[in-house]
Design a protein around this motif. Structure first.
Motif, PDB file in Angstrom:
ATOM      1  N   LYS A   1       5.019  14.407  -7.262  1.00 16.48           N
ATOM      2  CA  LYS A   1       6.356  14.019  -7.716  1.00 16.48           C
ATOM      3  C   LYS A   1       6.543  12.507  -7.739  1.00 16.48           C
ATOM      4  CE  LYS A   1       8.546  18.311  -6.176  1.00 16.48           C
ATOM      5  NZ  LYS A   1       9.612  18.918  -5.333  1.00 16.48           N
ATOM      6  N   LYS A   2       5.445  11.776  -7.527  1.00 16.19           N
ATOM      7  CA  LYS A   2       5.419  10.311  -7.590  1.00 16.19           C
ATOM      8  C   LYS A   2       6.303   9.645  -6.548  1.00 16.19           C
ATOM      9  CE  LYS A   2       2.488   9.940 -10.987  1.00 16.19           C
ATOM     10  NZ  LYS A   2       2.062  11.344 -11.023  1.00 16.19           N
ATOM     11  N   HIS A   3       6.501  10.296  -5.398  1.00 16.32           N
ATOM     12  CA  HIS A   3       7.159   9.614  -4.281  1.00 16.32           C
ATOM     13  C   HIS A   3       6.153   9.467  -3.139  1.00 16.32           C
ATOM     14  CE1 HIS A   3       7.457  13.239  -1.867  1.00 16.32           C
ATOM     15  NE2 HIS A   3       8.199  13.855  -2.765  1.00 16.32           N
ATOM     16  N   ASP A   4       6.500   8.649  -2.155  1.00 11.73           N
ATOM     17  CA  ASP A   4       5.595   8.358  -1.057  1.00 11.73           C
ATOM     18  C   ASP A   4       5.212   9.622  -0.289  1.00 11.73           C
ATOM     19  OD1 ASP A   4       5.780   5.491  -1.423  1.00 11.73           O
ATOM     20  OD2 ASP A   4       7.790   5.643  -0.575  1.00 11.73           O
ATOM     21  N   VAL A   5       3.938   9.691   0.079  1.00 14.22           N
ATOM     22  CA  VAL A   5       3.440  10.750   0.962  1.00 14.22           C
ATOM     23  C   VAL A   5       2.534  10.084   1.990  1.00 14.22           C
ATOM     24  CG1 VAL A   5       3.572  12.589  -0.774  1.00 14.22           C
ATOM     25  CG2 VAL A   5       1.479  11.205  -0.578  1.00 14.22           C
ATOM     26  N   PRO A   6       2.308  10.714   3.141  1.00 18.09           N
ATOM     27  CA  PRO A   6       1.404  10.132   4.132  1.00 18.09           C
ATOM     28  C   PRO A   6       0.044   9.803   3.521  1.00 18.09           C
ATOM     29  CG  PRO A   6       2.603  11.953   5.101  1.00 18.09           C
ATOM     30  CD  PRO A   6       2.938  11.967   3.644  1.00 18.09           C
ATOM     31  N   PHE A   7      -0.505   8.682   3.924  1.00 15.20           N
ATOM     32  CA  PHE A   7      -1.761   8.211   3.359  1.00 15.20           C
ATOM     33  C   PHE A   7      -2.866   9.248   3.489  1.00 15.20           C
ATOM     34  CE2 PHE A   7      -0.681   3.456   4.130  1.00 15.20           C
ATOM     35  CZ  PHE A   7       0.254   3.525   3.112  1.00 15.20           C
TER      36      PHE A   7
ATOM     37  N   ILE B   1      -6.887   6.440  -0.846  1.00 13.68           N
ATOM     38  CA  ILE B   1      -6.756   5.373   0.125  1.00 13.68           C
ATOM     39  C   ILE B   1      -8.108   4.933   0.691  1.00 13.68           C
ATOM     40  CG2 ILE B   1      -5.836   4.771   2.396  1.00 13.68           C
ATOM     41  CD1 ILE B   1      -3.739   4.711   0.208  1.00 13.68           C
ATOM     42  N   SER B   2      -8.995   5.880   0.926  1.00 14.43           N
ATOM     43  CA  SER B   2     -10.318   5.532   1.456  1.00 14.43           C
ATOM     44  C   SER B   2     -11.042   4.575   0.519  1.00 14.43           C
ATOM     45  CB  SER B   2     -11.159   6.793   1.655  1.00 14.43           C
ATOM     46  OG  SER B   2     -10.601   7.622   2.648  1.00 14.43           O
ATOM     47  N   ALA B   3     -10.981   4.868  -0.792  1.00 11.88           N
ATOM     48  CA  ALA B   3     -11.653   4.017  -1.772  1.00 11.88           C
ATOM     49  C   ALA B   3     -10.971   2.654  -1.878  1.00 11.88           C
ATOM     50  CB  ALA B   3     -11.673   4.707  -3.133  1.00 11.88           C
ATOM     51  N   VAL B   4      -9.648   2.636  -1.759  1.00 14.54           N
ATOM     52  CA  VAL B   4      -8.900   1.365  -1.801  1.00 14.54           C
ATOM     53  C   VAL B   4      -9.307   0.482  -0.622  1.00 14.54           C
ATOM     54  CG1 VAL B   4      -6.612   0.324  -1.540  1.00 14.54           C
ATOM     55  CG2 VAL B   4      -6.918   2.251  -3.098  1.00 14.54           C
ATOM     56  N   LEU B   5      -9.354   1.062   0.574  1.00 20.31           N
ATOM     57  CA  LEU B   5      -9.752   0.299   1.753  1.00 20.31           C
ATOM     58  C   LEU B   5     -11.190  -0.202   1.637  1.00 20.31           C
ATOM     59  CD1 LEU B   5      -8.171   2.480   4.589  1.00 20.31           C
ATOM     60  CD2 LEU B   5      -7.333   0.298   3.719  1.00 20.31           C
ATOM     61  N   ALA B   6     -12.039   0.648   1.093  1.00 21.82           N
ATOM     62  CA  ALA B   6     -13.436   0.249   0.910  1.00 21.82           C
ATOM     63  C   ALA B   6     -13.536  -0.923  -0.064  1.00 21.82           C
ATOM     64  CB  ALA B   6     -14.260   1.432   0.402  1.00 21.82           C
ATOM     65  N   GLU B   7     -12.692  -0.912  -1.092  1.00 19.88           N
ATOM     66  CA  GLU B   7     -12.703  -1.998  -2.071  1.00 19.88           C
ATOM     67  C   GLU B   7     -12.154  -3.288  -1.460  1.00 19.88           C
ATOM     68  OE1 GLU B   7     -13.716  -3.833  -5.560  1.00 19.88           O
ATOM     69  OE2 GLU B   7     -14.244  -1.837  -4.820  1.00 19.88           O
ATOM     70  N   PHE B   8     -11.111  -3.176  -0.647  1.00 21.15           N
ATOM     71  CA  PHE B   8     -10.611  -4.346   0.087  1.00 21.15           C
ATOM     72  C   PHE B   8     -11.739  -4.961   0.916  1.00 21.15           C
ATOM     73  CE2 PHE B   8      -5.913  -2.810   0.352  1.00 21.15           C
ATOM     74  CZ  PHE B   8      -5.641  -3.391  -0.874  1.00 21.15           C
ATOM     75  N   ALA B   9     -12.457  -4.096   1.636  1.00 17.17           N
ATOM     76  CA  ALA B   9     -13.530  -4.575   2.508  1.00 17.17           C
ATOM     77  C   ALA B   9     -14.655  -5.201   1.698  1.00 17.17           C
ATOM     78  CB  ALA B   9     -14.059  -3.429   3.360  1.00 17.17           C
TER      79      ALA B   9
ATOM     80  N   LEU C   1      -5.175   5.535   8.202  1.00 20.35           N
ATOM     81  CA  LEU C   1      -5.885   4.297   7.909  1.00 20.35           C
ATOM     82  C   LEU C   1      -6.942   4.022   8.962  1.00 20.35           C
ATOM     83  CD1 LEU C   1      -3.003   1.894   6.803  1.00 20.35           C
ATOM     84  CD2 LEU C   1      -4.685   3.020   5.356  1.00 20.35           C
ATOM     85  N   SER C   2      -6.570   4.186  10.228  1.00 22.73           N
ATOM     86  CA  SER C   2      -7.507   3.941  11.315  1.00 22.73           C
ATOM     87  C   SER C   2      -8.717   4.863  11.207  1.00 22.73           C
ATOM     88  CB  SER C   2      -6.814   4.147  12.663  1.00 22.73           C
ATOM     89  OG  SER C   2      -5.720   3.272  12.806  1.00 22.73           O
ATOM     90  N   ASP C   3      -8.460   6.108  10.796  1.00 23.49           N
ATOM     91  CA  ASP C   3      -9.527   7.093  10.678  1.00 23.49           C
ATOM     92  C   ASP C   3     -10.481   6.760   9.534  1.00 23.49           C
ATOM     93  OD1 ASP C   3     -10.726   9.647  11.435  1.00 23.49           O
ATOM     94  OD2 ASP C   3     -10.006  10.352   9.486  1.00 23.49           O
ATOM     95  N   ARG C   4      -9.935   6.097   8.481  1.00 26.94           N
ATOM     96  CA  ARG C   4     -10.738   5.839   7.293  1.00 26.94           C
ATOM     97  C   ARG C   4     -11.444   4.496   7.315  1.00 26.94           C
ATOM     98  NH1 ARG C   4      -7.339   9.652   6.186  1.00 26.94           N
ATOM     99  NH2 ARG C   4      -7.610  11.068   4.426  1.00 26.94           N
ATOM    100  N   LEU C   5     -11.094   3.628   8.251  1.00 21.85           N
ATOM    101  CA  LEU C   5     -11.775   2.346   8.336  1.00 21.85           C
ATOM    102  C   LEU C   5     -13.128   2.543   9.002  1.00 21.85           C
ATOM    103  CD1 LEU C   5      -8.813   0.055   9.358  1.00 21.85           C
ATOM    104  CD2 LEU C   5     -10.133  -0.104   7.244  1.00 21.85           C
TER     105      LEU C   5
ATOM    106  N   LEU D   1       0.828  -1.205   0.000  1.00 20.31           N
ATOM    107  CA  LEU D   1       0.000   0.000   0.000  1.00 20.31           C
ATOM    108  C   LEU D   1       0.862   1.255   0.000  1.00 20.31           C
ATOM    109  CD1 LEU D   1      -3.044   0.706   0.092  1.00 20.31           C
ATOM    110  CD2 LEU D   1      -2.815   0.902   2.569  1.00 20.31           C
ATOM    111  N   LYS D   2       0.677   2.102  -1.004  1.00 31.64           N
ATOM    112  CA  LYS D   2       1.396   3.364  -1.120  1.00 31.64           C
ATOM    113  C   LYS D   2       0.410   4.470  -1.488  1.00 31.64           C
ATOM    114  CE  LYS D   2       5.560   1.337  -3.355  1.00 31.64           C
ATOM    115  NZ  LYS D   2       5.017   0.112  -4.001  1.00 31.64           N
ATOM    116  N   ASP D   3       0.760   5.691  -1.089  1.00 32.66           N
ATOM    117  CA  ASP D   3       0.073   6.873  -1.598  1.00 32.66           C
ATOM    118  C   ASP D   3       1.155   7.784  -2.164  1.00 32.66           C
ATOM    119  OD1 ASP D   3      -1.936   8.576  -2.274  1.00 32.66           O
ATOM    120  OD2 ASP D   3      -2.605   8.987  -0.215  1.00 32.66           O
TER     121      ASP D   3
END
Length: 333
Positions: A197-203, A210-218, A248-252, A191-193
């Protein structure tokens, strides 16, 4: 970090640059699970690469190091799984020995028969990982979720995708679209966000949604390990990783959390099985009289459901400290 209270297991990827001092670093941040990367160095003082070729003695040292810090390895990759059965078998034997649940790889199309045979034999999952699209190498297909689906759809359900959200973005793809293409065949994730500049940033601050990705996982009931891969700002990345975990915790959503958690192994007291016969037996009520219930809950949930729970004063102290760090991280977000 471990998130056994959710439908997924969240952890870090320990890359070659981090090496095995990462066990202490991960524990300090409250983490409990990790994905191994082949070739990790043991330490600056002992720069031996650790992989599936490591001798039994070296594996024992690593197991001891992980146990000391309360960290469990749940995945291994990205590692080669060739058509040659003897060579691929070495990886599966290593995974079995280390208690690894998922091997992440980018195998060639002609290796899948071998992989499927070993998956059935060892009952270990294989995730097909995706790196970015290579404009100068049209033969590289792993970036395309449709190609991955074609390789796995008629095979054992334990073979699926290791969904790397960041590399899909780098390939010009939308992560949630890719996950929908791979419906029901995602067995793990890096999992990356990514920022502009196409480098990692906080989710939650980049373009991965990320919210939509987690929702799709669920929605797909994906239950494999999800590894937080964060390589930017390397030497000072722990606060940003903590911010990502808090995000992540906030978006679950509440419905994404498991309603039941069953542990399927022994409870130990200082590395010895708890039992009435040994006289080291006590109840949850007795424990709760000496510490806050949320600390005990965090301690129990930090153990893998198929691994032993080693109840100890040090373990409870680590759980209390980890919980406090999470509260601090959430307060500062």
């Amino acid at each position: 970090m471990d998130a056994s209270v959710t439908t997924h297991t969240l952890g870090w990827i320990g890359t070659g640059r981090m090496g095995f001092p990462m066990a202490a670093r991960l524990a300090k941040a409250g983490g409990k699970v990790i994905e191994f990367y082949p070739g990790q160095k043991l330490s600056k003082e002992n720069p031996v690469g650790f992989s599936h070729s490591a001798p039994v003695e070296l594996r024992a040292q690593v197991k001891e190091k992980l146990a000391k810090h309360g960290v469990m390895v749940v995945a291994y990759g990205v590692v080669g799984l060739p058509k040659n059965e003897a060579e691929s078998r070495k990886v599966f034997e290593f995974a079995k020995d280390m208690g690894i649940r998922v091997i992440n790889s980018e195998p060639s199309a002609d290796a899948f028969d071998t992989i499927e045979k070993l998956v059935k034999e060892y009952d270990i999952k294989v995730g097909i990982h995706n790196h970015p699209k290579r404009e100068k190498d049209p033969n590289y297909k792993h970036w395309d979720p449709n190609w991955v689906l074609d390789q796995v759809k008629a095979r054992d359900k334990r073979i699926g995708s290791c969904a790397d959200t960041g590399h899909w973005i780098r390939s010009g793809l939308k992560p949630t679209d890719c996950l929908k293409i791979l419906e029901g065949r995602v067995v793990s994730s890096h999992l990356k966000d990514l920022g502009e500049k196409k480098h990692d940033v906080p989710f939650g601050t980049g373009g991965a949604d990320i919210s939509a990705v987690l929702a799709e996982f669920a929605r797909q009931k994906m239950d494999g390990p999800v590894s937080i891969e964060y390589e930017h700002n390397w030497l000072n990345s722990v606060p940003e990783i903590a911010q990502s975990v808090a995000a992540l915790s906030d978006r679950l959503a509440p419905e994404d959390f498991a309603r039941h958690w069953m542990h399927h192994n022994f409870v130990e007291i200082d590395q010895q099985k708890m039992s009435k016969a040994l006289g080291n037996f006590f109840t949850v009520r007795e424990v709760q009289a000496t510490l806050k219930p949320e600390v005990l809950r965090f301690f129990v949930m930090s153990s893998h459901y198929r691994g032993p729970i080693n109840y100890s004063t040090d373990g409870l102290a680590q759980a209390r400290a980890a919980l406090e760090r999470l509260y601090l991280a959430l307060r500062d977000v």
